[in-house]
Design a protein around this motif. Structure first.
Motif, PDB file in Angstrom:
ATOM      1  N   ALA A 143      49.409  -0.587 -48.266  1.00 44.47           N
ATOM      2  CA  ALA A 143      48.851   0.766 -48.217  1.00 44.47           C
ATOM      3  C   ALA A 143      48.870   1.412 -49.599  1.00 44.47           C
ATOM      4  O   ALA A 143      47.918   2.092 -49.996  1.00 44.47           O
ATOM      5  CB  ALA A 143      49.633   1.617 -47.221  1.00 44.47           C
ATOM      6  N   GLU A 144      49.955   1.180 -50.331  1.00 46.10           N
ATOM      7  CA  GLU A 144      50.046   1.746 -51.679  1.00 46.10           C
ATOM      8  C   GLU A 144      48.989   1.142 -52.600  1.00 46.10           C
ATOM      9  O   GLU A 144      48.297   1.856 -53.328  1.00 46.10           O
ATOM     10  CB  GLU A 144      51.439   1.491 -52.245  1.00 46.10           C
ATOM     11  N   ALA A 145      48.852  -0.190 -52.547  1.00 45.76           N
ATOM     12  CA  ALA A 145      47.836  -0.850 -53.373  1.00 45.76           C
ATOM     13  C   ALA A 145      46.438  -0.484 -52.908  1.00 45.76           C
ATOM     14  O   ALA A 145      45.529  -0.278 -53.727  1.00 45.76           O
ATOM     15  CB  ALA A 145      48.034  -2.372 -53.316  1.00 45.76           C
ATOM     16  N   GLY A 146      46.258  -0.384 -51.591  1.00 43.05           N
ATOM     17  CA  GLY A 146      44.945  -0.040 -51.055  1.00 43.05           C
ATOM     18  C   GLY A 146      44.511   1.365 -51.428  1.00 43.05           C
ATOM     19  O   GLY A 146      43.317   1.618 -51.651  1.00 43.05           O
ATOM     20  N   GLY A 147      45.472   2.287 -51.503  1.00 38.16           N
ATOM     21  CA  GLY A 147      45.136   3.645 -51.901  1.00 38.16           C
ATOM     22  C   GLY A 147      44.572   3.710 -53.305  1.00 38.16           C
ATOM     23  O   GLY A 147      43.670   4.513 -53.598  1.00 38.16           O
ATOM     24  N   LYS A 148      45.063   2.854 -54.185  1.00 39.01           N
ATOM     25  CA  LYS A 148      44.587   2.823 -55.557  1.00 39.01           C
ATOM     26  C   LYS A 148      43.248   2.100 -55.677  1.00 39.01           C
ATOM     27  O   LYS A 148      42.427   2.430 -56.539  1.00 39.01           O
ATOM     28  CB  LYS A 148      45.620   2.136 -56.457  1.00 39.01           C
ATOM     29  N   ALA A 149      43.038   1.087 -54.810  1.00 38.69           N
ATOM     30  CA  ALA A 149      41.832   0.258 -54.915  1.00 38.69           C
ATOM     31  C   ALA A 149      40.715   0.701 -53.987  1.00 38.69           C
ATOM     32  O   ALA A 149      39.613   0.147 -54.032  1.00 38.69           O
ATOM     33  CB  ALA A 149      42.188  -1.200 -54.613  1.00 38.69           C
ATOM     34  N   GLY A 150      40.993   1.687 -53.134  1.00 38.05           N
ATOM     35  CA  GLY A 150      39.979   2.117 -52.179  1.00 38.05           C
ATOM     36  C   GLY A 150      39.770   1.126 -51.047  1.00 38.05           C
ATOM     37  O   GLY A 150      38.659   0.984 -50.537  1.00 38.05           O
ATOM     38  N   VAL A 151      40.847   0.455 -50.633  1.00 39.39           N
ATOM     39  CA  VAL A 151      40.775  -0.550 -49.570  1.00 39.39           C
ATOM     40  C   VAL A 151      41.720  -0.138 -48.449  1.00 39.39           C
ATOM     41  O   VAL A 151      42.884   0.186 -48.691  1.00 39.39           O
ATOM     42  CB  VAL A 151      41.175  -1.948 -50.092  1.00 39.39           C
ATOM     43  N   ALA A 152      41.216  -0.142 -47.226  1.00 45.38           N
ATOM     44  CA  ALA A 152      42.031   0.177 -46.052  1.00 45.38           C
ATOM     45  C   ALA A 152      42.119  -1.054 -45.153  1.00 45.38           C
ATOM     46  O   ALA A 152      41.125  -1.736 -44.926  1.00 45.38           O
ATOM     47  CB  ALA A 152      41.430   1.343 -45.277  1.00 45.38           C
ATOM     48  N   ILE A 153      43.319  -1.329 -44.661  1.00 46.56           N
ATOM     49  CA  ILE A 153      43.540  -2.432 -43.732  1.00 46.56           C
ATOM     50  C   ILE A 153      43.914  -1.841 -42.384  1.00 46.56           C
ATOM     51  O   ILE A 153      44.926  -1.144 -42.258  1.00 46.56           O
ATOM     52  CB  ILE A 153      44.649  -3.368 -44.229  1.00 46.56           C
ATOM     53  N   GLU A 154      43.083  -2.102 -41.395  1.00 49.22           N
ATOM     54  CA  GLU A 154      43.329  -1.602 -40.047  1.00 49.22           C
ATOM     55  C   GLU A 154      43.889  -2.739 -39.202  1.00 49.22           C
ATOM     56  O   GLU A 154      43.169  -3.673 -38.854  1.00 49.22           O
ATOM     57  CB  GLU A 154      42.045  -1.057 -39.434  1.00 49.22           C
ATOM     58  N   ASP A 155      45.178  -2.676 -38.892  1.00 46.85           N
ATOM     59  CA  ASP A 155      45.825  -3.719 -38.107  1.00 46.85           C
ATOM     60  C   ASP A 155      45.657  -3.445 -36.621  1.00 46.85           C
ATOM     61  O   ASP A 155      45.885  -2.324 -36.158  1.00 46.85           O
ATOM     62  CB  ASP A 155      47.318  -3.784 -38.454  1.00 46.85           C
ATOM     63  N   ARG A 156      45.269  -4.472 -35.894  1.00 41.02           N
ATOM     64  CA  ARG A 156      45.151  -4.383 -34.448  1.00 41.02           C
ATOM     65  C   ARG A 156      45.899  -5.563 -33.835  1.00 41.02           C
ATOM     66  O   ARG A 156      45.775  -6.700 -34.289  1.00 41.02           O
ATOM     67  CB  ARG A 156      43.684  -4.404 -34.001  1.00 41.02           C
ATOM     68  N   ILE A 157      46.665  -5.279 -32.794  1.00 40.56           N
ATOM     69  CA  ILE A 157      47.467  -6.305 -32.142  1.00 40.56           C
ATOM     70  C   ILE A 157      46.681  -6.867 -30.962  1.00 40.56           C
ATOM     71  O   ILE A 157      46.211  -6.121 -30.099  1.00 40.56           O
ATOM     72  CB  ILE A 157      48.813  -5.737 -31.660  1.00 40.56           C
ATOM     73  N   LEU A 158      46.544  -8.175 -30.947  1.00 41.17           N
ATOM     74  CA  LEU A 158      45.792  -8.861 -29.900  1.00 41.17           C
ATOM     75  C   LEU A 158      46.742  -9.208 -28.758  1.00 41.17           C
ATOM     76  O   LEU A 158      47.698  -9.967 -28.929  1.00 41.17           O
ATOM     77  CB  LEU A 158      45.157 -10.134 -30.471  1.00 41.17           C
ATOM     78  N   SER A 159      46.464  -8.650 -27.585  1.00 41.51           N
ATOM     79  CA  SER A 159      47.340  -8.895 -26.439  1.00 41.51           C
ATOM     80  C   SER A 159      47.193 -10.312 -25.899  1.00 41.51           C
ATOM     81  O   SER A 159      48.116 -10.872 -25.317  1.00 41.51           O
ATOM     82  CB  SER A 159      47.045  -7.881 -25.327  1.00 41.51           C
ATOM     83  N   GLY A 160      46.035 -10.903 -26.090  1.00 43.97           N
ATOM     84  CA  GLY A 160      45.777 -12.261 -25.629  1.00 43.97           C
ATOM     85  C   GLY A 160      44.418 -12.707 -26.125  1.00 43.97           C
ATOM     86  O   GLY A 160      43.556 -11.869 -26.448  1.00 43.97           O
ATOM     87  N   PRO A 161      44.170 -14.017 -26.219  1.00 42.78           N
ATOM     88  CA  PRO A 161      42.893 -14.509 -26.755  1.00 42.78           C
ATOM     89  C   PRO A 161      41.672 -13.943 -26.046  1.00 42.78           C
ATOM     90  O   PRO A 161      40.642 -13.694 -26.677  1.00 42.78           O
ATOM     91  CB  PRO A 161      43.002 -16.031 -26.560  1.00 42.78           C
ATOM     92  N   ASP A 162      41.786 -13.704 -24.731  1.00 45.90           N
ATOM     93  CA  ASP A 162      40.634 -13.200 -23.978  1.00 45.90           C
ATOM     94  C   ASP A 162      40.255 -11.777 -24.381  1.00 45.90           C
ATOM     95  O   ASP A 162      39.139 -11.323 -24.087  1.00 45.90           O
ATOM     96  CB  ASP A 162      40.926 -13.236 -22.474  1.00 45.90           C
ATOM     97  N   GLY A 163      41.177 -11.072 -25.019  1.00 50.34           N
ATOM     98  CA  GLY A 163      40.903  -9.680 -25.364  1.00 50.34           C
ATOM     99  C   GLY A 163      40.193  -9.491 -26.682  1.00 50.34           C
ATOM    100  O   GLY A 163      39.837  -8.346 -27.038  1.00 50.34           O
ATOM    101  N   LEU A 164      39.950 -10.572 -27.444  1.00 49.95           N
ATOM    102  CA  LEU A 164      39.364 -10.395 -28.770  1.00 49.95           C
ATOM    103  C   LEU A 164      37.942  -9.841 -28.745  1.00 49.95           C
ATOM    104  O   LEU A 164      37.634  -8.931 -29.530  1.00 49.95           O
ATOM    105  CB  LEU A 164      39.399 -11.708 -29.553  1.00 49.95           C
ATOM    106  N   PRO A 165      37.029 -10.331 -27.899  1.00 54.28           N
ATOM    107  CA  PRO A 165      35.667  -9.749 -27.908  1.00 54.28           C
ATOM    108  C   PRO A 165      35.674  -8.242 -27.693  1.00 54.28           C
ATOM    109  O   PRO A 165      34.948  -7.512 -28.375  1.00 54.28           O
ATOM    110  CB  PRO A 165      34.979 -10.486 -26.758  1.00 54.28           C
TER     111      PRO A 165
END
Length: 271
Positions: A143-165
């Motif tokens: 987050a600190e590096a992204g704030g300087k570079a203009g990059v955001a990483i949005e983490d999402r937790i996958l409950s199971g393979p079927d939920g990815l779509p």
């Protein structure tokens, strides 16, 4: 029987010198190409003989100055020894024991390097799909590096393979890059294919979870090789043996390593 035959030459590597080095390498079974590559990287960096043992058997009698565990099964076996441990190729492994020191080798570049690679690829908002929450320290530094570079990483937790779509349809529309984190629970042939097709349809980069999965339009900037993980494990083990402090999570230094394609089911063998 096959595993014993494969490991026999390793177990015969100058046992006297190995005991003097006070190091033991424990390898998960079966001996997959990824474990073999990591072991090769470890041996190249270590530079001398070392004892090895399969995770499916009781460990050789100690004491061991340090144990290097390749894979999740090996990490669980090493955990019972009470010796300082370096864990590699086990992205789902977490150690909550406050006892012996445990160092984990990440399967990604450092957070700062991670962000710089995204910026160089023109990605400003990355959808990172994970099976478990990332390390808090990785989040903070990214987050600190992204704030300087203009990059955001949005983490999402996958409950199971079927939920990815469904996750991709809900959270991927605002992203200009997609990445599957290197974790057996999130990387399957189905999730790999779904993420690849989603990225292709939207014309955004899809970043592979492992170097062996880089192909065609699937990008490899965010990967590290299994060999690099082995090398980093050797460096961390030497520091522990020398009594020097080591970060709880270390990131492999990227090397010019050649990669070969393996099937999308490959990473699942690193449990």
């Amino acid at each position: 029987m096959v595993m014993r035959a494969l490991l026999l030459p390793l177990l015969l590597l100058a046992p006297c010198a190995a005991r003097a080095a006070q190091a033991l390498v424990v390898i998960s079974e079966p001996l997959t190409p990824s474990f073999r590559e990591a072991l090769d990287g470890f041996l190249a960096e270590w530079g001398e003989a070392v004892d090895t043992a399969p995770a499916g058997r009781a460990l050789p009698p100690g004491p061991h100055g340090v144990i290097v565990a390749l894979g999740g099964h090996a990490a669980m076996r090493a955990r019972r020894s009470g010796a300082p441990t370096v864990v590699a190729l086990a992205p789902a492994y977490r150690d909550d024991d406050a006892g012996a020191a445990t160092v984990r080798v990440a399967m990604t570049p450092s957070p700062e390097r991670f962000v710089s690679l995204l910026a160089a690829a023109g990605v400003r908002r990355l959808l990172a799909v994970r099976a478990a929450p990332p390390e808090p320290e990785f989040l903070r530094r990214a987050a600190e590096a992204g704030g300087k570079a203009g990059v955001a990483i949005e983490d999402r937790i996958l409950s199971g393979p079927d939920g990815l779509p469904r996750l991709l349809r809900r959270d991927g529309v605002s992203a200009d890059g997609v990445w599957l984190a290197p974790d057996p629970a999130s990387v399957t042939p189905e999730t790999f294919g779904a993420a690849r097709e989603f990225s292709r349809a939207r014309s955004v980069p899809f970043f592979a979870p492992a170097a062996g999965l880089v192909m065609d339009e699937v990008r490899g900037e965010l990967t590290v090789s299994f060999r690099d993980c082995g090398r980093e494990a050797a460096r961390a083990a030497r520091e522990l043996l020398a009594g020097r402090p080591v970060e709880k999570v270390v990131y492999p230094a990227l090397a010019a390593s050649s990669t070969t394609f393996v099937s999308p089911g490959g990473p699942a063998s690193n449990r």
